[in-house]
Motif scaffolding. Structure first.
Motif, PDB file in Angstrom:
ATOM      1  N   MET A 156      22.853 -23.988  58.611  1.00 32.67           N
ATOM      2  CA  MET A 156      23.325 -23.761  59.919  1.00 32.67           C
ATOM      3  C   MET A 156      24.538 -24.254  60.016  1.00 32.67           C
ATOM      4  SD  MET A 156      20.582 -26.582  61.644  1.00 32.67           S
ATOM      5  CE  MET A 156      19.174 -25.910  60.446  1.00 32.67           C
ATOM      6  N   SER A 190      17.188 -18.458  65.137  1.00 31.58           N
ATOM      7  CA  SER A 190      17.658 -17.196  65.194  1.00 31.58           C
ATOM      8  C   SER A 190      17.537 -16.354  66.295  1.00 31.58           C
ATOM      9  CB  SER A 190      16.942 -16.472  63.832  1.00 31.58           C
ATOM     10  OG  SER A 190      15.719 -16.148  64.186  1.00 31.58           O
ATOM     11  N   ARG A 191      16.886 -16.969  67.433  1.00 34.10           N
ATOM     12  CA  ARG A 191      16.712 -16.085  68.420  1.00 34.10           C
ATOM     13  C   ARG A 191      17.498 -16.661  69.624  1.00 34.10           C
ATOM     14  NH1 ARG A 191      10.540 -17.249  69.912  1.00 34.10           N
ATOM     15  NH2 ARG A 191      11.214 -16.428  71.791  1.00 34.10           N
ATOM     16  N   SER A 198      21.367 -17.628  70.594  1.00 39.45           N
ATOM     17  CA  SER A 198      22.744 -17.778  70.361  1.00 39.45           C
ATOM     18  C   SER A 198      23.352 -18.167  71.658  1.00 39.45           C
ATOM     19  CB  SER A 198      23.205 -16.103  69.892  1.00 39.45           C
ATOM     20  OG  SER A 198      24.530 -16.109  69.947  1.00 39.45           O
ATOM     21  N   MET A 241      17.079 -24.388  55.004  1.00 39.29           N
ATOM     22  CA  MET A 241      17.537 -23.593  56.112  1.00 39.29           C
ATOM     23  C   MET A 241      19.132 -24.159  56.261  1.00 39.29           C
ATOM     24  SD  MET A 241      16.146 -23.505  60.155  1.00 39.29           S
ATOM     25  CE  MET A 241      16.230 -25.266  60.262  1.00 39.29           C
ATOM     26  N   SER A 275      13.297 -22.044  62.187  1.00 43.60           N
ATOM     27  CA  SER A 275      14.411 -21.148  61.738  1.00 43.60           C
ATOM     28  C   SER A 275      14.475 -19.905  62.472  1.00 43.60           C
ATOM     29  CB  SER A 275      14.365 -20.727  60.105  1.00 43.60           C
ATOM     30  OG  SER A 275      13.144 -20.069  59.872  1.00 43.60           O
ATOM     31  N   THR A 276      13.080 -19.386  62.845  1.00 41.68           N
ATOM     32  CA  THR A 276      12.929 -18.275  63.679  1.00 41.68           C
ATOM     33  C   THR A 276      13.345 -18.584  65.069  1.00 41.68           C
ATOM     34  OG1 THR A 276      10.935 -17.523  62.438  1.00 41.68           O
ATOM     35  CG2 THR A 276      11.212 -16.770  64.647  1.00 41.68           C
ATOM     36  N   ARG A 295      24.471 -23.263  65.687  1.00 41.38           N
ATOM     37  CA  ARG A 295      24.402 -21.886  65.283  1.00 41.38           C
ATOM     38  C   ARG A 295      23.490 -22.024  63.939  1.00 41.38           C
ATOM     39  NH1 ARG A 295      29.195 -21.394  64.985  1.00 41.38           N
ATOM     40  NH2 ARG A 295      29.446 -21.410  62.727  1.00 41.38           N
ATOM     41  N   TYR A 296      22.595 -21.126  63.871  1.00 45.29           N
ATOM     42  CA  TYR A 296      21.680 -20.831  62.670  1.00 45.29           C
ATOM     43  C   TYR A 296      22.566 -19.747  61.583  1.00 45.29           C
ATOM     44  CZ  TYR A 296      17.779 -18.517  60.155  1.00 45.29           C
ATOM     45  OH  TYR A 296      17.121 -17.938  59.106  1.00 45.29           O
ATOM     46  N   HIS A 297      22.264 -20.049  60.471  1.00 41.93           N
ATOM     47  CA  HIS A 297      22.924 -18.977  59.568  1.00 41.93           C
ATOM     48  C   HIS A 297      21.767 -18.145  58.583  1.00 41.93           C
ATOM     49  CE1 HIS A 297      26.943 -20.176  60.031  1.00 41.93           C
ATOM     50  NE2 HIS A 297      27.011 -21.111  59.555  1.00 41.93           N
ATOM     51  N   VAL A 298      20.861 -19.009  57.982  1.00 41.60           N
ATOM     52  CA  VAL A 298      20.013 -18.407  56.974  1.00 41.60           C
ATOM     53  C   VAL A 298      18.834 -19.291  56.448  1.00 41.60           C
ATOM     54  CG1 VAL A 298      21.139 -18.992  54.799  1.00 41.60           C
ATOM     55  CG2 VAL A 298      19.878 -17.024  54.954  1.00 41.60           C
ATOM     56  N   GLN A 331       9.718 -22.787  58.943  1.00 43.25           N
ATOM     57  CA  GLN A 331      10.197 -21.337  59.157  1.00 43.25           C
ATOM     58  C   GLN A 331      10.155 -21.169  60.762  1.00 43.25           C
ATOM     59  OE1 GLN A 331       6.721 -19.955  56.851  1.00 43.25           O
ATOM     60  NE2 GLN A 331       8.126 -18.994  55.261  1.00 43.25           N
TER      61      GLN A 331
END
Length: 259
Positions: free
Chosen positions: A104, A78-79, A81, A102, A74-75, A87-90, A71
């Motif tokens: 990406m 997500s911060r 860009s 995860m 992923s966090t 690049r992260y998706h979900v 997690q």
């Protein structure tokens, strides 16, 4: 993520091709495996966009420490860009397989590890790669994120172009075994040959953005030389090798003052 170091044929696949994640992302093939998770190439069935899907191993899917690390990555992503960072998706716990996943960006290209094996990189290309990766690290460091595992494996040249270099792997595809180069829930994280002195306990063991810069310098030197600098295969060896400036013989003279 990338298929630059496809390890699928040597590892047992635990999620079958064709499996749908969140009813949207279809698993295609295993491309990498580590001590905590596996990385698959997949696609978004709605727009056919290729993606990379990281999935926690079944044996660790309910381990709160491992899930927390997953997690956290992923966090982190997500911060961040930036064009030089994957690049992260979900992030989700998929109900079909019951494991954290995860999704990406999938980066198709060559890892710096593979490029180094091909021989010395022209100095202009080295400079482009260095500036590109450094810009991504600057973005991460300004966000309070230290990669701590910067190595040629984690720099991908998208479509083989240095001007499209991207940083991958901010924390999940790492081995839980000390011998493999990463100690989870401890002081040390990284690969022995590429870590900074402070990651090995020097200078009070304080790890910050400068640690990534040290590692990037080693990657830069290896790219110019066309060979990995021998900086240690164990903790003892690595500590000893960092007691002096590394031997930069074979590195382009134009880069030596910078390194």
């Amino acid at each position: 993520m990338s298929d630059a170091s496809d390890k699928g044929p040597n590892h047992a696949t635990t999620v079958s091709s064709g499996t749908l994640i969140m009813g949207t992302y279809e698993i295609e093939k295993l491309i990498n495996s580590g001590g905590m998770g596996e990385v698959y190439r997949g696609r978004n069935i709605h727009n056919d966009e290729p993606v990379a899907i990281k999935i926690v191993l079944p044996s660790l899917a309910h381990d709160p420490k491992i899930v927390a690390l997953f997690q956290k990555e992923s966090t982190t992503l997500s911060r961040l860009s930036h064009e030089a960072i994957v690049r992260y998706h979900v992030f989700t716990v998929d109900p079909t397989i019951g494991r954290p996943c995860m999704v990406m960006e999938f980066v198709s290209g060559t890892s710096m590890s593979d490029r180094i094996e091909q021989g010395p990189m022209p100095v202009d290309d080295v400079r482009v790669m260095l500036r590109r990766v450094a810009s991504g690290l600057d973005k991460a460091h300004r966000a309070g994120v230290v990669h701590r595992d910067l190595s040629p494996d984690n720099v991908i040249l998208e479509d083989g172009h240095v001007e499209h270099a991207k940083l991958i792997d901010f924390g999940i595809a790492k081995s839980t075994a000390l011998g493999a180069g990463t100690l989870l829930q401890g002081q040390f994280a990284g690969k022995f040959n590429w870590v900074s002195p402070e990651q090995l306990g020097a200078f009070g063991g304080t790890v910050d953005g400068r640690s990534d810069i040290y590692s990037l310098a080693l990657v830069t030197a290896a790219a110019s030389k066309g060979a990995v600098l021998p900086m240690g295969a164990s903790i003892v060896d690595a500590v000893g090798k960092r007691s002096a400036v590394p031997d930069l013989t074979g590195v382009d003279e134009a880069l030596v003052p910078l390194l």
